[in-house]
Enzyme design. Structure first.
Site, short mmCIF file in Angstrom:
data_model
loop_
_atom_site.label_atom_id
_atom_site.label_comp_id
_atom_site.label_asym_id
_atom_site.label_seq_id
_atom_site.Cartn_x
_atom_site.Cartn_y
_atom_site.Cartn_z
N HIS B 134 -9.03 -109.38 136.36
CA HIS B 134 -8.24 -108.11 135.36
C HIS B 134 -8.36 -108.88 133.87
O HIS B 134 -8.58 -109.94 133.72
CB HIS B 134 -6.80 -108.26 135.74
CG HIS B 134 -5.96 -107.19 135.03
ND1 HIS B 134 -5.69 -107.41 133.86
CD2 HIS B 134 -5.39 -106.09 135.55
CE1 HIS B 134 -4.83 -106.25 133.63
NE2 HIS B 134 -4.94 -105.35 134.46
N ASP B 211 -3.61 -115.86 139.02
CA ASP B 211 -2.63 -114.54 138.46
C ASP B 211 -2.47 -113.85 140.02
O ASP B 211 -3.19 -113.31 140.72
CB ASP B 211 -4.14 -113.72 137.78
CG ASP B 211 -3.59 -112.19 137.68
OD1 ASP B 211 -2.39 -111.85 138.18
OD2 ASP B 211 -4.45 -111.55 137.17
N GLN B 214 -0.83 -109.21 142.23
CA GLN B 214 -1.38 -108.13 143.16
C GLN B 214 -1.08 -109.06 144.46
O GLN B 214 -0.96 -108.32 145.48
CB GLN B 214 -2.95 -107.62 143.03
CG GLN B 214 -3.16 -106.70 141.93
CD GLN B 214 -2.42 -105.62 141.86
OE1 GLN B 214 -1.89 -104.98 143.02
NE2 GLN B 214 -2.27 -104.93 140.70
N LYS B 237 5.58 -104.99 139.62
CA LYS B 237 4.57 -104.74 140.76
C LYS B 237 5.16 -105.00 142.17
O LYS B 237 4.61 -104.84 143.20
CB LYS B 237 3.15 -105.46 140.57
CG LYS B 237 2.41 -104.80 139.25
CD LYS B 237 0.99 -105.42 139.36
CE LYS B 237 0.53 -105.31 137.93
NZ LYS B 237 -0.28 -104.12 137.79
N CYS B 375 -8.71 -101.94 134.14
CA CYS B 375 -8.49 -103.25 133.46
C CYS B 375 -9.66 -104.30 133.96
O CYS B 375 -9.31 -105.30 134.03
CB CYS B 375 -7.28 -103.70 133.18
SG CYS B 375 -6.19 -102.67 132.35
C1 LIG Z 1 -4.62 -108.73 138.91
C2 LIG Z 1 -3.85 -108.22 137.93
N1 LIG Z 1 -3.51 -109.32 136.83
C3 LIG Z 1 -2.84 -109.09 135.91
C4 LIG Z 1 -2.21 -107.68 135.44
C5 LIG Z 1 -1.14 -107.70 134.14
O1 LIG Z 1 -0.12 -107.17 134.35
P1 LIG Z 1 0.98 -106.97 133.39
O2 LIG Z 1 0.17 -105.58 132.90
O3 LIG Z 1 2.27 -106.51 134.07
O4 LIG Z 1 1.22 -107.97 132.58
C6 LIG Z 1 -2.34 -106.80 136.70
C7 LIG Z 1 -1.63 -105.42 136.40
O5 LIG Z 1 -2.22 -104.21 136.27
C8 LIG Z 1 -3.02 -107.07 137.60
O6 LIG Z 1 -3.39 -106.15 138.72
#
Ligand SMILES: Cc1ncc(COP(=O)(O)O)c(C=O)c1O
Lengths: 147, 417
Positions: B134, B211, B214, B237, B375
């Site tokens: 991401h 990270d 998910q 999430k 993203c």
């Molecule tokens: C794999 C992953 N990393 C990071 C993020 C970023 O999360 P947040 O926007 O809640 O900071 C997301 C959310 O879309 C994600 O799916």
């Protein structure tokens, strides 16, 4: 919310068979546009003569609304000068964003875009080509973004 | 989905109809149709116990934390610190000193990038990420690269959307200082073999950030089993509120890191000459925190555990398999991301229909999916597509939701025939 208002036959037709698709080489000017929301990218190529658009083509990958809008635009602006193009864009912009805008007869096939205003997130898809054309006319070669 | 070692006992089945009654938003309609929410990977909905915990706090308990001797401030502090202990138990960390409340995954990664990596790394040092990250786990590392002159390397993925493990392993070396990888890909659903990757990285002396945005809603994630150095996730999430998330960090590393932001709460004493920083975890929590968010997150963790993570995972896995089979039968549909191990994400394209148009047509049918690059633009570039449509599943989704999706896709085919 009526999908038929958005995806009218004219739109679907221009999406399937975009007119003036491709490049002009050599072109007098061109510009690239990018809509980060959906990843649409398009390039508009122009050949100018006596201050008018002598030839126009576009290239790119996008959703049906952005492809059809670009295709319709290329048909509408051929032979027009910059001032006419800008006034046309002004009217298209009202059509895309104002609930009560009535398409005037001079818009011709472009009036098919009026259904977009029921779908506010899609307005940028329809206007990307116009921003890009404007940039091509203004600056010769440049990258323009809808953001 | 089993992100950590598979459990022996079979998961008890989820009573989905009962679960659905906990989520009031699922009763609403969208564009005149009952809402079919298939976008939980972007943000999940909140159940009543979370909504009530937040309301209860805001109605009866709110005051600033750590600052007053009065009753409300004490109660708010207790609730906020209680939430931290709840998080600690949820991920089985050793201590609440390892649980930093942040805004979300993004802030967690940035904290580590700026406070751990930036002061330490320089030319010759390497950061290794994967090709399916991401943007939140790419851009902070590019910033560190530009700030320090270190190198950013990317382990490639294959056509199924899996990280090429051999390439990943061969890219590790004594120069690797940081490995930053997703636990589960948001764009493709791929579950990464993080335990193996962490062990291999550690063997080369690298520090590992996972990270977990998910992974946390779909599986038991245990810091002691996993053994990573940092783990970041977002509350919204995992059925909690927005604006709250967690950075787990090994105490030893956090203790040696300078604070990230300065201000109130993160200090012990301040004079104009010298400031003494507060202890962990408050050293990293400058300013008034998101108190109700933390409380809502704790309630979400209670809720998830009351359903049972194994039961949720088994339910979602059945739905994912069912939906994949259904979509494979539709001509022109291509599923993007066909890893052997996948979590509750189904990304796809439809020939002749741009994902953006698909999104609009499905929305008109009340079906919420995400369309775009998720993203993860490098993933789209790898598959040479501008975007995908993505359906993602949570504890409250049903086979009827999948049927609505399939019907909506039929509608799209009709419009574009
Ligand atoms: C794999 C992953 N990393 C990071 C993020 C970023 O999360 P947040 O926007 O809640 O900071 C997301 C959310 O879309 C994600 O799916």
């Amino acid at each position: 919310m009526d999908l038929k208002e958005l995806y009218r036959d004219v739109i679907l037709d221009h999406n399937r068979r975009p007119r003036n698709f491709g490049r002009i080489e050599p072109a007098d000017t061109h510009a690239e546009g990018h809509n980060p929301l959906c990843g649409d990218r398009l390039t508009v190529w122009l050949r100018l003569k006596d201050g008018r658009i002598d030839d126009i083509r576009f290239e790119g990958k996008g959703c049906a609304i952005s492809t059809a809008s670009a295709s319709l635009m290329t048909e509408a602006v051929k032979g027009k000068d910059k001032a006419t193009v800008q006034s046309l864009y002004g009217r298209i912009h009202s059509l895309l964003t104002q609930q009560d805008a009535v398409p005037d007869a001079s818009l011709g096939k472009l009036a098919a875009l009026s259904g977009v205003r029921e779908f506010p997130v899609r307005v940028k898809c329809a206007s990307l080509c116009w921003h890009t054309l404007n940039a091509a006319l203004e600056r010769g070669a440049a990258t323009v973004s809808t953001e | 989905m089993a992100v950590t070692a598979p459990r022996v006992a079979p998961a008890p089945a989820l009573d989905v109809e009962r679960v659905r009654r906990d989520f009031p938003i699922l009763e609403r309609s969208v564009n005149g149709r009952p809402l079919v929410y298939l976008d939980s990977a972007a943000s999940s909905q909140r159940p009543l116990p979370v909504l009530r915990a937040v309301e209860q706090y805001e109605t009866h308990t709110h005051a600033n934390v750590h600052r007053g001797v009065h009753a409300l401030s004490q109660a708010a502090t207790e609730a906020y610190e209680g939430a931290r202990e709840r998080v600690r138990r949820f991920i089985n960390a050793h201590s609440t000193r390892e649980i930093i409340f942040v805004r979300g995954t993004t802030e967690g990664v940035n904290l580590v990038a700026q406070s751990y990596a930036r002061p330490r790394f320089g030319p010759g040092d390497e950061i290794l990420i994967s090709g399916l990250e991401h943007h939140a786990n790419i851009v902070p590392w590019q910033m560190v690269r530009d700030q320090t002159g270190c190198t950013l390397k990317v382990a490639p993925i294959n056509r199924r959307g899996e990280v090429e493990l051999d390439s990943f392993l061969s890219m590790l070396s004594p120069r690797t200082r940081m490995v930053a990888i997703a636990h589960v890909s948001n764009a493709l659903g791929t579950i990464l073999p993080v335990k193996r990757m962490i062990d291999a990285a550690h063997a080369h002396g690298a520090v590992v950030l996972v990270d977990g945005a998910q992974a946390i809603p779909h599986s038991t994630v245990d810091m002691r089993t996993l053994g990573c150095d940092f783990y970041a996730f977002s509350g919204h999430k995992v059925y909690g509120p927005t604006g709250i998330g967690v950075l787990y960090g090994r105490e030893e590393l956090l203790a040696a890191m300078p604070p990230w932001q300065g201000g109130g709460d993160m200090i012990l004493t301040v004079s104009f000459e010298k400031t003494t920083y507060n202890e962990l975890p408050w050293k990293f929590e400058a300013g008034t925190p998101n108190i109700s968010g933390a409380i809502g997150l704790a309630a979400a963790m209670d809720y998830v555990e009351s359903l049972g993570l194994e039961a949720i995972a088994a339910h979602e896995h059945r739905l994912l398999e069912h939906a994949s089979r259904e979509l494979e039968r539709i001509p022109g549909i291509e599923i993007i991301g066909t890893a052997h191990h996948k979590a509750a994400v189904l990304s796809f394209t439809m020939e002749g229909v741009h994902p953006h148009d698909l999104g609009t047509i499905l929305d008109a049918e009340g079906v919420a999916v995400r369309t775009g690059h998720h993203c993860a633009m490098p993933v789209m570039t790898f598959f040479n597509i501008p975007a995908t449509a993505r359906a993602s599943f949570a504890c409250y989704n049903t086979e009827a939701d999948v049927a609505s999706l399939v019907a909506g896709l039929g509608k799209a085919r009709e419009v574009f025939s």
